[in-house]
Write a protein that holds these residues in place. Structure first.
Motif, PDB file in Angstrom:
ATOM      1  N   LYS A   8      29.928   8.596  29.656  1.00 27.04           N
ATOM      2  CA  LYS A   8      28.861   7.721  29.169  1.00 27.04           C
ATOM      3  C   LYS A   8      27.771   8.647  28.632  1.00 27.04           C
ATOM      4  O   LYS A   8      27.195   9.452  29.361  1.00 27.04           O
ATOM      5  CB  LYS A   8      28.321   6.843  30.293  1.00 27.04           C
ATOM      6  CG  LYS A   8      27.263   5.833  29.848  1.00 27.04           C
ATOM      7  CD  LYS A   8      27.845   4.755  28.939  1.00 27.04           C
ATOM      8  CE  LYS A   8      26.777   3.763  28.488  1.00 27.04           C
ATOM      9  NZ  LYS A   8      26.257   2.925  29.581  1.00 27.04           N
ATOM     10  N   HIS A  10      24.357   9.088  25.620  1.00 31.46           N
ATOM     11  CA  HIS A  10      23.383   8.353  24.824  1.00 31.46           C
ATOM     12  C   HIS A  10      22.561   9.316  23.985  1.00 31.46           C
ATOM     13  O   HIS A  10      22.382  10.488  24.320  1.00 31.46           O
ATOM     14  CB  HIS A  10      22.465   7.483  25.699  1.00 31.46           C
ATOM     15  CG  HIS A  10      21.407   8.251  26.441  1.00 31.46           C
ATOM     16  ND1 HIS A  10      20.160   8.487  25.912  1.00 31.46           N
ATOM     17  CD2 HIS A  10      21.411   8.811  27.665  1.00 31.46           C
ATOM     18  CE1 HIS A  10      19.434   9.169  26.777  1.00 31.46           C
ATOM     19  NE2 HIS A  10      20.172   9.379  27.857  1.00 31.46           N
ATOM     20  N   ASP A  15      23.575   3.970  23.418  1.00 32.21           N
ATOM     21  CA  ASP A  15      24.547   4.483  24.375  1.00 32.21           C
ATOM     22  C   ASP A  15      25.987   4.264  23.950  1.00 32.21           C
ATOM     23  O   ASP A  15      26.319   3.315  23.245  1.00 32.21           O
ATOM     24  CB  ASP A  15      24.286   3.920  25.775  1.00 32.21           C
ATOM     25  CG  ASP A  15      24.418   2.399  25.855  1.00 32.21           C
ATOM     26  OD1 ASP A  15      24.258   1.720  24.824  1.00 32.21           O
ATOM     27  OD2 ASP A  15      24.683   1.900  26.965  1.00 32.21           O
ATOM     28  N   PHE A  16      26.839   5.169  24.437  1.00 38.46           N
ATOM     29  CA  PHE A  16      28.229   5.236  24.017  1.00 38.46           C
ATOM     30  C   PHE A  16      29.148   5.432  25.209  1.00 38.46           C
ATOM     31  O   PHE A  16      28.815   6.151  26.152  1.00 38.46           O
ATOM     32  CB  PHE A  16      28.455   6.420  23.059  1.00 38.46           C
ATOM     33  CG  PHE A  16      27.377   6.579  22.030  1.00 38.46           C
ATOM     34  CD1 PHE A  16      27.311   5.731  20.933  1.00 38.46           C
ATOM     35  CD2 PHE A  16      26.401   7.556  22.175  1.00 38.46           C
ATOM     36  CE1 PHE A  16      26.313   5.860  19.999  1.00 38.46           C
ATOM     37  CE2 PHE A  16      25.394   7.687  21.244  1.00 38.46           C
ATOM     38  CZ  PHE A  16      25.350   6.834  20.151  1.00 38.46           C
ATOM     39  N   VAL A  17      30.313   4.813  25.150  1.00 40.14           N
ATOM     40  CA  VAL A  17      31.434   5.181  26.007  1.00 40.14           C
ATOM     41  C   VAL A  17      32.337   6.068  25.163  1.00 40.14           C
ATOM     42  O   VAL A  17      32.796   5.665  24.090  1.00 40.14           O
ATOM     43  CB  VAL A  17      32.196   3.944  26.505  1.00 40.14           C
ATOM     44  CG1 VAL A  17      33.482   4.359  27.220  1.00 40.14           C
ATOM     45  CG2 VAL A  17      31.313   3.134  27.449  1.00 40.14           C
ATOM     46  N   ALA A  37      32.989  -2.596  26.275  1.00 40.46           N
ATOM     47  CA  ALA A  37      31.576  -2.517  25.892  1.00 40.46           C
ATOM     48  C   ALA A  37      30.713  -3.561  26.587  1.00 40.46           C
ATOM     49  O   ALA A  37      29.484  -3.434  26.586  1.00 40.46           O
ATOM     50  CB  ALA A  37      31.445  -2.674  24.375  1.00 40.46           C
ATOM     51  N   ARG A  39      28.413  -5.391  28.931  1.00 37.50           N
ATOM     52  CA  ARG A  39      27.493  -4.812  29.916  1.00 37.50           C
ATOM     53  C   ARG A  39      27.543  -5.514  31.274  1.00 37.50           C
ATOM     54  O   ARG A  39      26.992  -4.994  32.249  1.00 37.50           O
ATOM     55  CB  ARG A  39      26.064  -4.817  29.366  1.00 37.50           C
ATOM     56  CG  ARG A  39      25.904  -3.910  28.158  1.00 37.50           C
ATOM     57  CD  ARG A  39      24.450  -3.728  27.766  1.00 37.50           C
ATOM     58  NE  ARG A  39      24.340  -2.915  26.562  1.00 37.50           N
ATOM     59  CZ  ARG A  39      24.386  -1.591  26.545  1.00 37.50           C
ATOM     60  NH1 ARG A  39      24.529  -0.922  27.690  1.00 37.50           N
ATOM     61  NH2 ARG A  39      24.272  -0.925  25.412  1.00 37.50           N
ATOM     62  N   CYS A  45      28.156  -0.564  26.535  1.00 36.42           N
ATOM     63  CA  CYS A  45      27.721   0.403  25.531  1.00 36.42           C
ATOM     64  C   CYS A  45      27.365  -0.316  24.244  1.00 36.42           C
ATOM     65  O   CYS A  45      27.728  -1.477  24.035  1.00 36.42           O
ATOM     66  CB  CYS A  45      28.806   1.443  25.247  1.00 36.42           C
ATOM     67  SG  CYS A  45      30.327   0.758  24.551  1.00 36.42           S
ATOM     68  N   ASP A  46      26.649   0.395  23.374  1.00 39.37           N
ATOM     69  CA  ASP A  46      26.419  -0.081  22.012  1.00 39.37           C
ATOM     70  C   ASP A  46      27.618   0.222  21.127  1.00 39.37           C
ATOM     71  O   ASP A  46      27.989  -0.581  20.271  1.00 39.37           O
ATOM     72  CB  ASP A  46      25.176   0.589  21.409  1.00 39.37           C
ATOM     73  CG  ASP A  46      23.890   0.173  22.087  1.00 39.37           C
ATOM     74  OD1 ASP A  46      23.757  -1.020  22.415  1.00 39.37           O
ATOM     75  OD2 ASP A  46      23.023   1.039  22.306  1.00 39.37           O
ATOM     76  N   LEU A  48      31.641   2.423  21.071  1.00 39.34           N
ATOM     77  CA  LEU A  48      32.704   3.168  21.743  1.00 39.34           C
ATOM     78  C   LEU A  48      33.195   4.245  20.782  1.00 39.34           C
ATOM     79  O   LEU A  48      33.347   3.995  19.582  1.00 39.34           O
ATOM     80  CB  LEU A  48      33.837   2.224  22.142  1.00 39.34           C
ATOM     81  CG  LEU A  48      34.982   2.843  22.947  1.00 39.34           C
ATOM     82  CD1 LEU A  48      35.506   1.850  23.989  1.00 39.34           C
ATOM     83  CD2 LEU A  48      36.142   3.285  22.044  1.00 39.34           C
ATOM     84  N   CYS A  66      30.072  -2.606  19.472  1.00 42.23           N
ATOM     85  CA  CYS A  66      30.416  -3.333  20.690  1.00 42.23           C
ATOM     86  C   CYS A  66      31.083  -4.673  20.409  1.00 42.23           C
ATOM     87  O   CYS A  66      31.679  -5.269  21.319  1.00 42.23           O
ATOM     88  CB  CYS A  66      29.184  -3.522  21.569  1.00 42.23           C
ATOM     89  SG  CYS A  66      27.809  -4.381  20.779  1.00 42.23           S
ATOM     90  N   THR A 206      19.173  -1.989  19.001  1.00 34.87           N
ATOM     91  CA  THR A 206      19.438  -0.871  19.889  1.00 34.87           C
ATOM     92  C   THR A 206      18.191  -0.004  19.965  1.00 34.87           C
ATOM     93  O   THR A 206      17.265  -0.135  19.162  1.00 34.87           O
ATOM     94  CB  THR A 206      20.630  -0.021  19.408  1.00 34.87           C
ATOM     95  OG1 THR A 206      20.376   0.460  18.083  1.00 34.87           O
ATOM     96  CG2 THR A 206      21.903  -0.837  19.391  1.00 34.87           C
TER      97      THR A 206
END
Length: 269
Positions: A8, A10, A15-17, A37, A39, A45-46, A48, A66, A206
């Protein structure tokens, strides 16, 4: 199926996975992206990101919003990939080949040259992208650019006064934008300082949008409103966008690992 590791990350709260698939191929479909994604029921996340091996670059990066839509570029995500890989790196993306350098706590990424032709944005029909003859309420005459993905930018007195959560999706889905659009509202308190908020297509509001910052600076410079080096203040913090002599725009800013974990993908299918 064995659990898969993820990071994870950001950049300024965007934020990203991130799945590092260089040794273990991973090709998620849109439904899996949406589930991961989420939450409330997923990791959250926003965007991936999947990092793959590349035949033409240090790595290949693939990005999904997402909502499950694959996108060609993600500025903050590219910094995250650069920070993950380390050193000087080239990144193959659907939006083009990027060069990047890892920095302490972040990275800089050469985002290339912006494209301003109407069919490169793209728009549904020919218009002058310097100031589109379009309006949505009080928002009028935006500039448009493609910096790996499509953006329009409105210059306003106070970006916080715009209800971007309401007007953003209306503009994003307007038929004049056949691939939908990212929407920025920006103010320039000085030629070297921009305040910016962005509605991202497929992700919504975001904390920060890297390509949004690059596009907004590109449009401002094209209009003669901004210097070659601009600090862009987003809700999540600051990015620095610098136009080089060759016209390339370089974005520099934070990118960090928030935590690492594993996920059993069978739980999300």
């Amino acid at each position: 199926m064995a659990p898969r590791s993820f990071l994870k990350m950001h950049g300024l709260g965007n934020d990203f996975v991130v799945f590092d698939a260089r040794g273990d191929a991973f090709d998620p479909d849109a439904d899996l992206v949406r589930r991961l994604a989420d939450r409330r029921t997923g990791i959250g996340c926003d965007q991936l990101i999947v990092v793959d091996a590349s035949a033409v670059a240090t790595v290949r990066a693939r990005f999904w919003n997402c909502d499950g839509e694959a996108v060609g570029a993600c500025g903050n995500g590219s910094r995250a990939v650069a920070a993950l890989v380390g050193g000087d790196a080239s990144i193959e993306t659907a939006g083009g080949l990027l060069t990047a350098t890892a920095l302490v706590g972040g990275a800089s990424v050469d985002m290339g040259t912006p494209r301003f032709d109407w069919d490169a944005v793209p728009l549904a029909y020919a218009m002058d992208t310097l100031a589109l003859p379009l309006a949505w309420g009080l928002l009028a005459n935006p500039g448009a650019a493609n910096v790996g993905n499509p953006h329009i930018v409105f210059f306003v007195a106070d970006p916080d006064a715009i209800d971007l959560g309401v007007i953003g999706p209306e503009i994003e889905h307007d038929p004049v934008f056949p691939e939908r659009i990212n929407v920025g509202v920006a103010a320039l308190p000085a030629r070297d300082h921009m305040v910016l908020r962005v509605w991202e297509r497929g992700a919504g509001l975001t904390r920060a949008c890297g390509t949004g910052a690059v596009a907004a600076v590109a449009v401002a410079q094209r209009r003669g409103l901004a210097d070659a080096r601009v600090t862009v203040s987003l809700p999540g913090g600051d990015l620095v966008i610098t136009r080089q002599d060759d016209g390339h725009l370089v974005m520099a800013g934070p990118a960090v690992i928030a935590f690492t974990g594993t996920v059993d993908l069978e739980d999300y299918r």
